[in-house]
Scaffold this active site. Structure first.
Site, PDB file in Angstrom:
ATOM      1  N   ASP A 187       0.950  -1.185   0.068  1.00 21.37           N
ATOM      2  CA  ASP A 187       0.041  -0.169  -0.062  1.00 21.37           C
ATOM      3  C   ASP A 187       1.012   1.156   0.164  1.00 21.37           C
ATOM      4  OD1 ASP A 187      -2.554   1.355   0.075  1.00 21.37           O
ATOM      5  OD2 ASP A 187      -2.107   1.897   2.336  1.00 21.37           O
ATOM      6  N   GLU A 271      -1.451  -1.233  -5.627  1.00 20.09           N
ATOM      7  CA  GLU A 271      -2.800  -0.899  -5.650  1.00 20.09           C
ATOM      8  C   GLU A 271      -2.509   0.164  -6.807  1.00 20.09           C
ATOM      9  OE1 GLU A 271      -6.475   0.844  -3.468  1.00 20.09           O
ATOM     10  OE2 GLU A 271      -4.691   1.215  -2.412  1.00 20.09           O
ATOM     11  N   ASP A 353      -2.923   1.209   7.744  1.00 21.59           N
ATOM     12  CA  ASP A 353      -2.156   0.867   6.245  1.00 21.59           C
ATOM     13  C   ASP A 353      -1.996  -0.624   6.366  1.00 21.59           C
ATOM     14  OD1 ASP A 353      -2.600   3.489   5.688  1.00 21.59           O
ATOM     15  OD2 ASP A 353      -0.716   3.967   6.994  1.00 21.59           O
TER      16      ASP A 353
END
Ligand SMILES: [Zn+2]
Length: 385
Positions: A187, A271, A353
């Site tokens: 992430d 992502e 996160d």
């Protein structure tokens, strides 16, 4: 895989070398601007397009008649500029770039030398740290890293901050890294640039903040200097130096992070940043661009190609932050300020996160965030103080 590998080193010219380089840069700039004008005119007035060989002939004629002083520069440098311009035009016609522009004195200056491969050992040796260029002699380089390969081209440049660099391009064979099993989810964010599903957090160097005051002060001083004055020039260089420092440290940090990820993991799920930017507010989208997250992705992708790794872009519109990675429950809302929370369903304590990184990993490998068990159930999580 064979890749073009550029080594960039800073160097410190002697006063004599500085003078000669000023001539080389000036002449190269003159040739670029002259060629651009000639080309543009030929096209506008006669709808004729000139190419490298036509211009090269014109340049030789120019040297013999109007501009004999062009002979002060190394012969190959103007030729290389013409080639560069040819490439610039090719990019323009292919729609990849804007129309080439005139070069100005205070921008980054550069000249390219072709190293004669027959006598290359005489002029270049990485072991004994030797680099000699025509009309300049031996350069005092800061050999900041080990080099492999023999360069064919050497580019010498001077940036607006007044620093000199050489860039040596070598063709080198890159061996794939040994394969390992693990797949990792990543992430990306603003507070930590990289967060992995294994719990690694990179932190975020706030260069822009660190240098913001310095920059502001320097720019204020610049605005007070009279246009065209020597002091204004000097202040411009100070501002450029701060900008260069910010850009350098940001790039270094991103390279560290991307190399670490590629070295340690054969498959990386990442992502899609466009979706990330859209998902959140405008202020954050700007921050995403500011941190160089797109640059991070670019680095990861080309390094992955070099070393036989894989970067999977998870481009599904999925609630990576809002889903519990343990039981799959999707929660109603997850304001950015909530850094830690407890899932009301399975009572797992989550770091915001890391939870998102685990979800990215799931999306990349399985195809859904969390497990399917509780999909659709919308709950409000408890924030942990
Ligand atoms: Zn849960």
């Amino acid at each position: 895989m064979v890749a073009q590998w550029a080594y960039k080193f800073r160097f410190y010219p002697t006063p004599t070398q500085k003078r000669q380089l000023a001539i080389e840069f000036g002449h190269a700039r003159f040739v670029w601007n002259w060629a651009l004008e000639t080309r543009t005119k030929a096209y506008q007035e006669h709808s004729k397009s000139l190419n490298y060989s036509g211009l090269s002939r014109k340049l030789t004629a120019l040297k013999q008649t109007e501009c004999p002083w062009l002979g002060e520069a190394t012969a190959s440098c103007p030729t290389q500029k013409l080639r560069d311009q040819d490439t610039a035009f090719k990019h323009f016609f292919a729609g990849r770039a804007k129309y080439p522009r005139f070069k100005k004195r205070h921008q980054t200056q550069s000249v390219r030398y072709q190293l004669d491969q027959r006598h290359v050992e005489k002029n270049f040796n990485a072991e004994s740290q030797r680099l000699k260029l025509p009309k300049l002699g031996a350069l005092k380089l800061k050999w900041s890293r080990r080099m492999t390969g023999i360069p064919k081209m050497v580019t010498v440049s001077k940036d607006p901050a007044g620093r000199y660099f050489v860039s040596l391009v070598c063709e080198i064979e890159i061996l794939p890294l040994p394969t390992r099993k693990n797949v990792i989810g990543v992430d990306v964010g603003v507070k930590d640039v990289v967060i992995t599903s294994e719990g690694y957090k990179s932190g975020a160097p706030k260069y822009t903040y660190q240098y913001a005051r310095q920059l502001k002060q320097a720019q204020r001083r610049l605005s007070k200097k009279r246009k065209g004055s020597y002091r204004r020039r000097r202040q411009q260089q100070r501002v450029a130096r701060i900008h260069a420092r910010i850009a350098d440290s940001r790039r270094d940090f991103l390279h560290q992070q991307s190399s670490k990820l590629i070295n340690e993991n054969p498959v990386i799920c990442l992502e899609d940043l466009n979706i990330k930017g859209m998902l959140r507010n405008r202020h954050l989208s700007k921050a995403v661009a500011d941190c160089g997250l797109f640059e991070l992705r670019r680095q990861m992708e080309y390094k992955a190609a070099w070393y036989g790794r894989e970067v999977l872009i998870v481009d599904r519109w999925a609630p990576t932050s809002k889903a519990c990675s343990e039981c799959g429950t999707i929660h109603e809302s997850m304001p950015l300020k909530v850094r830690e929370w407890v899932c009301p369903d399975c009572t797992t304590r989550h770091d915001r996160d890391i939870n998102a990184a685990i979800n990215v990993l799931r999306l990349g490998t399985v195809g859904s965030a969390g497990t399917d068990k509780a999909r659709g159930a919308v709950k409000t999580p408890r924030a942990v103080a």
